[in-house]
Structures are given as C-alpha cells and as structure tokens.
Design an enzyme around this catalytic site. Structure first.
Site, PDB file in Angstrom:
ATOM      1  N   SER A   1      53.021   0.538  54.102  1.00  0.00           N
ATOM      2  CA  SER A   1      53.805   0.260  52.891  1.00  0.00           C
ATOM      3  C   SER A   1      54.442   1.511  52.277  1.00  0.00           C
ATOM      4  O   SER A   1      55.246   2.166  52.903  1.00  0.00           O
ATOM      5  CB  SER A   1      52.890  -0.423  51.869  1.00  0.00           C
ATOM      6  OG  SER A   1      53.591  -0.769  50.716  1.00  0.00           O
TER       7      SER A   1
ATOM      8  N   GLU B   1      54.219  -6.872  39.545  1.00  0.00           N
ATOM      9  CA  GLU B   1      53.528  -5.682  39.065  1.00  0.00           C
ATOM     10  C   GLU B   1      54.573  -4.651  38.663  1.00  0.00           C
ATOM     11  O   GLU B   1      55.695  -4.663  39.206  1.00  0.00           O
ATOM     12  CB  GLU B   1      52.641  -5.127  40.178  1.00  0.00           C
ATOM     13  CG  GLU B   1      51.479  -6.055  40.516  1.00  0.00           C
ATOM     14  CD  GLU B   1      50.518  -5.387  41.476  1.00  0.00           C
ATOM     15  OE1 GLU B   1      50.893  -5.192  42.656  1.00  0.00           O
ATOM     16  OE2 GLU B   1      49.412  -5.044  41.058  1.00  0.00           O
TER      17      GLU B   1
ATOM     18  N   THR C   1      43.498   1.780  46.734  1.00  0.00           N
ATOM     19  CA  THR C   1      44.194   2.124  47.983  1.00  0.00           C
ATOM     20  C   THR C   1      44.208   3.625  48.259  1.00  0.00           C
ATOM     21  O   THR C   1      44.589   4.048  49.323  1.00  0.00           O
ATOM     22  CB  THR C   1      45.664   1.666  47.928  1.00  0.00           C
ATOM     23  OG1 THR C   1      46.294   2.365  46.832  1.00  0.00           O
ATOM     24  CG2 THR C   1      45.776   0.160  47.715  1.00  0.00           C
TER      25      THR C   1
END
Ligand SMILES: CC(=O)N[C@H]1[C@@H](OP(=O)(O)O)O[C@H](CO)[C@@H](O)[C@@H]1O
Ligand SMILES: [Mg+2]
Length: 636
Positions: free
Chosen positions: A70, A453, A597
């Site tokens: 990502s 978000e 993360t």
C-alpha cells in the site's frame, strides 16, 4: 477427525524448507502481513496454502490474495486475503493466519494445518452422514508494482498449488485439482471487485447453481458482464456517466464545462505515487471519455509521478496520498504554478484518495477523507430525501422514509469541524477504532454507511435491503406513466442518483479510482470546482500528526474509540492537563495510540491555530516519550 494423512503429500516438507524469519513474531494486522520484503518468503508461501484452505472452507468460492504494501516505502511488501464477498478476511481466520505464519516445527505445522483442514472440510466418519465431496479450491492472486511483488506472488501461487493440486499434484479436494490464477497487476480494489463479482456469478458453488444471467450481484443489481478487470472499468465508467447525466437540465449543457463557468474544469492533475494507479487509471479515463464526448462529464487527466513499468523504485516517495495527508504538503511535481488546478493523489495501491490545490493567493489546501465523507453524506442524504423511497418494511404501519438508518462512521482522526458540520445537519455520526476493518465493519450496520478515514481510505456501503429497495423503486418509477409534475421528475433524478452511487462506489472496499469518479460527478452536479468544495462545507481546525518510536508499543492501550489512552497509567491524565490549559481549550484536543501497521506510537492534535496544534502535538510526544518508553532522541 482429520489426520496428517489427509494433508496433501509433501506439504509439510515444502513449508519446512522455507522457514519464517528469525526473531520475528508475525501478526496479521489491519492490512494483512506487512514487513520488509526480504523477510516474507515463508509468509507468502503459507498464505497461498491458507487461501486454498479458506476457499475449501467457503465451499470452493474464489479467495483473493493481494500482494502489496500500500502506502509503505518501496522496500516493504505485504499480503492480505480477500474473502468471497470481496471483503477483508474474516477476523476469526486472522488468528489462523498468524499461527500458520509463525509455525516453526513440523509438529506446529501439522497441528495448525490439520486443524484448518478440519475447519475447512470436516469429515463425518459415521456411515449415516457420508463426508460431502470436498469442493475444488479456487485462489486468485494479484500484485502491485513493487520490484519484489512478482517473485513473492509466485511464492504464494506455489503455496496454493501445494493444496489445490495442479503441477501433477493431487489437490486437497482429493479429486481433480482446483484453480490458482495469477491475475497479474491490479489495484487492490480491482482484485476485491473481481473476487466479489466472480463469486456472484458462480452463485452457490456447492450446488453448482449458476446465477441467472445478468444478476451480477445481489447488491448492485443486474448488468451485463461486470466481472473481471474489463467489467470493473465498464461498471465504473457507465455509472459515472449515468450519474453526471442526472444534472438538472438547467445546470448542464452538452457544450462542455466552458458553457457554464461555475462548472468544474474537466482538467484534473493526478499524482499516482509512482504506483499501480498510473497503469490502471488511463483505461478507466478512456472508457469515461468514450461515452462523455464533449459533455461536462469529460475527464482531462494529467498523470504525475507515474510508474512506466512494473518495478518502480520510487513508490510513495515524496508523493502519494499518505505523504500528502500525513505531512499536509503538496507532492513532488506540484508547485505554485498550479494555482486553481484540481489535484488528486492516490497511494501506492490506489485504495486511498485525497484532493488538494493551490488557491489564487498561492496557499496550498488539503481536502482529506473527512471532506469526502461530508460531500458524500450531503449528496446522498439529499438524494434519499428527494427520491420518495418508501420506508423500510418495518412490519409496523406508518414507517417514514426517515427510518432508513444512515450514518457517517468516523475515527478519532476525523477533524472536529467535520463532525460538528455533520451533526449540525442532523446526519448521525458514530465512531470506530482506526483501521479499515473496524470502520468498514461498523458501516455495515447501517442501510447506508459512509466512511472515509482522514487518510483518504473510504467508501459508502449500501445494505442489501436498501439496495434492493432503491433498485425496485427505480423500476417502479420507470414504469409509471410519465407525469409532467416536477415532483415526479425530482424523484426520478434523485432515485437514479442513488442507483448510480450504488453501482459506481466500490461496495467491497475503499477504492481511489471509484471514489475519484464519484467526487468528480458530485462536483459537476453541484457546479463546484475544488475551491467551492473547500469553502462550501466547513473549515478544518488546524491539526498536526506525529509518530515516535517506543521500545514496545503494546504497553499502550486505548479505550473503544481510541480517544483516550488507558495505559500506561497517568499518561492520559498528563494529556488532559495539556488540553485544559487556557491556550488550548476549548477547541484543542490531542490523543495518542499505538500503530497497527508500523512500530510507532501516533500522536494527533488539533487546535484553534496551527501553532497551538503543533505545540500540543510536540508536548504530547514528550509525554509519550517519557511515560511509554520512547527510544532515540527525545522530541524537542
Ligand atoms: C492514522 C492512520 O492513517 N492510520 C492508518 C494506518 O493504521 P495505523 O494502525 O495507524 O498504523 O493504516 C491502516 C491500514 O492502511 C489505516 O486503516 C489507518 O487509517
Ligand atoms: Mg493503500
């Protein structure tokens, strides 16, 4: 009870030959497994195995594996599993994934694999209940443009084949081997879409009953061939164009944007973060423009920070949605000459989107996920009110259309001004923990659940009841004798807008390309360009985000919506003192939480001025450093 004899021959030996990384406890986090690419060979092979077992557990439906990290730097990679409905892996299987990834001995591997086989394909020894035939597992694997993604993707394919069969192997199904398909380069949302649509098309594979042709998906309704990447492009382009065409006749003309100066320019500058979006967006824009002609729906896109080939080395480097949103700064390739131009930024796997621009005075502004959530909520609530949609079948008489449950799901990172704006407009706001799986799961509780978000990952989820009601309401309106009344025209336009939104917005996951088309359409329908959008809703409170390394971020825990730290003791009380100071109150707030993360603690502060917000974030970072075991240089 399954036994090791049931395991495909050679499976244990193959997995033992590629051991997990030393000294690392792998966790299946918010976005799957994610780490330095050099540490993940074993994890990728085992996720291939797990995906095949998950497919058997799901009756042979397609399970997706997305190879991506990502918005992380290029040296990272990761892998996450996609369940049959195109959603994230069921939370109860995340634990199985971690146990399998961390298994180091033959015994540990046997134990978890036999347990998984028993879950996936329970055998019934008694003659009265013969063991049903094991479904043929099906796994589809896609990847992003990272230099190591192809090699790691091949490892996952090999892992899946150990269970699925093929290469001459006998699949776990015991019979003919299943299917492992390397679908190559895709954005993360494209794979989510493809998995969902293929399983819709397949219907219930247990019975082999195919869905009647055209019923692509129970949620978004019929439509020819929305499967696969081509189907994805067809679906998004057609629903975007249909949405743009609902402009009230007075607002648009086919003469194109110049006919109405208030319309947004069709020009858009797109920062692709040197990622997969650069390879995939052109096909979508071409399909849009093929249908748009010279109309206001046309997109004239200039791609910036592109990825000409598969192994880009500069992924997310000083560009992309994460860099722009977290740093509150323009990406490389953009400068003050861009005054008034509408810019958007994808992240590396094109599942995050933010907008930004330089105003005529040369000041740069960010329009983040909160701005998209509010734009979407405003638009959809108006359409719902004007659609004349009957109330839900509540079983009791007299239900009102207002009984449909609509909510915006936010996290602690949402700017306070956006929350106030929504509540002032009577739009319900609920809070969830940060992390796509938490906000997505919360949004699924509503007939229309809107979540973006702040970092630009978001979507709008329509519940199946709501979706069916919208589609049948449109069918009813289309059958009605064309009435000249303005009211029925208004209802038709509003209902068509709901149908288009239902089909344009990726129901499975936040999708930068789908979200971009939705924003572009809504701006055209409102006659807004980016400056109008920026000032037309609310003004963000200045905010600041920081992150710092600590010895062990698990010493920190938070309350349900992560607005307060529960441990270590005394830390929240120290933050409360900061927030109570006259210089900070009443608008100032700050919270801290451990990242899911990255190996960091994140700090978020917002206040009446940028200076107060920055000072509040810095003071909070010092408290975290002192009380939660900060490492390296103390923030100063
Ligand atoms: C502040 C922030 O942006 N947090 C991100 C980030 O989670 P953390 O747990 O904060 O590292 O990555 C998640 C997965 O992409 C995303 O859902 C979330 O919003
Ligand atoms: Mg992403």
């Amino acid at each position: 009870m399954s036994s090791s004899q049931e395991l495909p021959p050679g499976l244990i030996a193959e997995l033992m030959a590629v051991p997990p990384p030393n000294g690392k406890k792998l966790a299946y986090g918010t976005a799957g497994f994610r780490d330095k690419a050099t540490l993940l060979d074993s994890t990728f092979q085992r996720m291939g195995v797990l995906a095949a077992l998950r497919s058997i557990a799901c009756g042979g439906q397609v399970i997706g594996l997305m190879v991506t990290a990502s918005h992380n730097a290029v040296e990272d990679n990761g892998i996450k599993m996609i369940d049959p409905a195109g959603s994230m892996l069921a939370i109860e299987w995340e634990g199985h994934a971690a146990t399998l990834a961390n298994a180091r001995t033959e015994e540990e591997l046997k134990a978890i694999l036999i347990a998984l086989l028993a879950i996936a394909a329970p055998s019934f020894p008694s003659p009265s209940t013969p063991t049903p035939p094991r479904p043929r597992p099906r796994v589809w694997i896609a990847r992003d443009t990272r230099p190591h993604s192809h090699r790691l993707s091949n490892l996952a394919v090999e892992g899946a084949l150990l269970v699925v069969g093929g290469k001459g192997g006998v699949g776990a199904s015991g019979g003919e081997p299943g299917e492992v398909v390397d679908v190559g380069l895709m954005t993360t949302p494209q794979l989510h879409h493809c998995v969902r649509m293929e399983n819709c098309r397949l219907g219930d594979v247990r019975t082999g009953k195919e869905r009647s042709g055209g019923d692509a998906c129970p949620v978004i309704g019929g439509g020819p061939g929305w499967q696969g990447e081509e189907g994805y492009v067809r679906l998004l382009a057609s629903s975007y164009l249909a949405l743009c065409s609902t402009a009230h006749p007075t607002a648009h003309s086919t003469a194109g944007p110049t006919a109405h100066p208030s319309l947004p320019s069709s020009d858009l500058w797109l920062d692709c973060a040197h990622g997969i979006g650069a390879l995939k967006f052109p096909a979508l824009a071409a399909a849009v423009n093929k249908g748009a002609g010279a109309s206001a729906a046309r997109l004239t896109v200039t791609l910036v920070n592109t990825a000409e080939e598969e192994n880009t080395l500069y992924l997310n480097d000083k560009c992309g949605a994460e860099y722009v949103q977290k740093g509150q700064q323009p990406p490389k390739g953009m400068d003050g000459r861009d005054k008034g131009r509408r810019w958007a930024s994808f992240d590396g796997d094109a599942d995050r989107l933010v907008y930004h621009f330089y105003d005529q005075e040369g000041k740069w502004h960010l329009l983040d996920g909160d701005k998209m959530a509010v734009l979407a909520a405003d638009f959809l609530m108006d359409a719902l009110k004007e659609s004349g949609l009957p109330p839900p079948e509540t079983g009791d008489e007299g239900g009102q259309a207002g009984d449909w449950k609509v909510a915006v799901v936010q996290t602690a990172y949402a700017n306070g001004a956006s929350t106030r704006y929504l509540r002032d407009k009577g739009i319900p706001v609920v809070f969830a923990k940060t992390g796509v799986k938490y906000v997505h799961h919360e949004a699924e509780k509503y007939d229309i659940g809107i979540y973006f978000e702040a970092n630009g990952h978001g979507t709008v989820i329509f519940g199946e009841t709501m979706a069916k009601a919208i589609l049948s309401h449109r069918e009813k309106l289309e059958k009605e004798v064309v009435s000249e009344s303005e009211g029925s025209e208004k209802e038709k336009i509003a209902t068509t807008r709901l149908v288009c939104a239902l089909q344009l917005i990726n129901q499975a996951v936040g999708d930068a390309m789908s979200d971009l088309l939705f924003v572009e359409a809504v701006l055209r329908l409102k006659g807004w360009d980016i400056a109008d959008w920026h000032k037309g809703l609310y003004t963000d409170l200045p905010s600041k985000q920081l992150k710092l390394q600590v010895q062990d971020r698990t010493v920190m825990s938070c309350n349900k919506d992560e607005t307060r730290a529960m441990t270590p003791g005394g830390l929240q009380e120290a933050l409360d003192v900061l927030m109570a100071s006259p210089a900070v109150a009443p608008h100032g707030r700050v919270f801290v939480r451990p990242s899911g993360t990255e190996d960091v603690v994140r700090v978020y502060a917002e206040a009446a001025t940028p200076e107060i917000a920055a000072q509040l974030a810095l003071d909070a970072s010092k408290i975290v450093y002192d009380m939660a075991g900060g490492v390296g240089v103390r923030p100063a």
